[in-house]
Design a protein around this motif. Sequence first.
Motif, short mmCIF file in Angstrom:
data_model
loop_
_atom_site.label_atom_id
_atom_site.label_comp_id
_atom_site.label_asym_id
_atom_site.label_seq_id
_atom_site.Cartn_x
_atom_site.Cartn_y
_atom_site.Cartn_z
N GLN A 117 0.74 -1.16 -0.09
CA GLN A 117 -0.04 -0.07 0.00
C GLN A 117 0.99 1.27 0.12
N LEU A 118 2.01 1.23 0.85
CA LEU A 118 2.87 2.55 0.59
C LEU A 118 3.73 2.66 -0.41
N GLU A 133 9.20 10.12 6.34
CA GLU A 133 9.07 9.10 6.80
C GLU A 133 8.62 8.03 6.07
N GLU A 134 7.59 8.30 5.06
CA GLU A 134 7.28 7.42 4.20
C GLU A 134 7.97 7.00 3.15
N ILE A 135 9.04 7.73 2.90
CA ILE A 135 10.13 7.56 1.94
C ILE A 135 11.17 6.73 2.48
N GLN A 136 11.46 6.93 3.67
CA GLN A 136 12.36 6.20 4.58
C GLN A 136 11.82 4.75 4.60
N ARG A 137 10.70 4.71 4.77
CA ARG A 137 10.02 3.17 5.04
C ARG A 137 10.09 2.42 3.90
N HIS A 138 9.64 3.20 2.95
CA HIS A 138 9.63 2.60 1.41
C HIS A 138 10.94 2.11 1.17
N LEU A 139 11.88 2.86 1.28
CA LEU A 139 13.29 2.62 0.76
C LEU A 139 13.58 1.31 1.79
#
Length: 265
Positions: free
Chosen positions: A160-161, A235-241
């Motif tokens: 989803q992210l 934070e979303e980008i870091q989690r996605h990476l």
Amino acid sequence: MASDEGYLLDNRQREAGRRFDALAELFDPWTLAHLDRLGPAEGWRCWEVGAGGPSLPGALAARVGPTGHVLATDIDTSWLDRAGAPGVEVRRHDVTRDDPPAGGFDLVHARLVLVHLPDRAEALRRMAAALRPGGFLVLEDADPALQPLACPDERGPAEQLANHVRRGFRALLADRGVDLSFGRTLPALLRGAGLTDVRAEGYFPVTSPACRELEAATVRQLRTQLTGGGLATEEEIQRHLANLESVELDVTTAPLVTCWGRRPP
């Protein structure tokens, strides 16, 4: 490719090299299989438009041999210059503004170029005009609207992210004037340019390490635009990476449409 104005994925950024490597791993076998069908053979003159990295120009040079000629052009030739592929002439060239190179070509090829250009029709006209009688124009471009998701199997939070970030990327592309349905229009455009024997096929890799690497390099390259535009948080980008480092995340690319046609003899 064309003027830097509006081009989202700038070749001068550090992540561009990682994107070129991932694109080569994903798409070069598909591209070269199609070019080999047409017969890039010893002695051919070839023009690689918006080459970006050295992989395809080098492969073409190996096919045409010492009696052939491969010209690789881009508005930013830094990645081509540093690679120094044998048998390849590198030239800075804006396909929407500069005259086509002289001499005529047996093959003109561009991959993931036209979709980013504001004046796609003029660029296509110039490429078609550069063909010798009997020469082939091969254009390959994405069609994100055919399949817009990063993870078609949206089975959990990581997927989803990924789809949330991909929607942000698509919004950035649309804001820059990218036609997200462009790939499917290539057959009609080639016929409109006077080419015959027009054919097209699509390629859709569902998941691979190169898919994840391409996604990660693209997100790193665009993180400022994504966060600055409110399309994703840091934070979303870091989690996605972090999620992309796992083999469990099946990330795909937009479908690539490969279309080719021939200038009448």
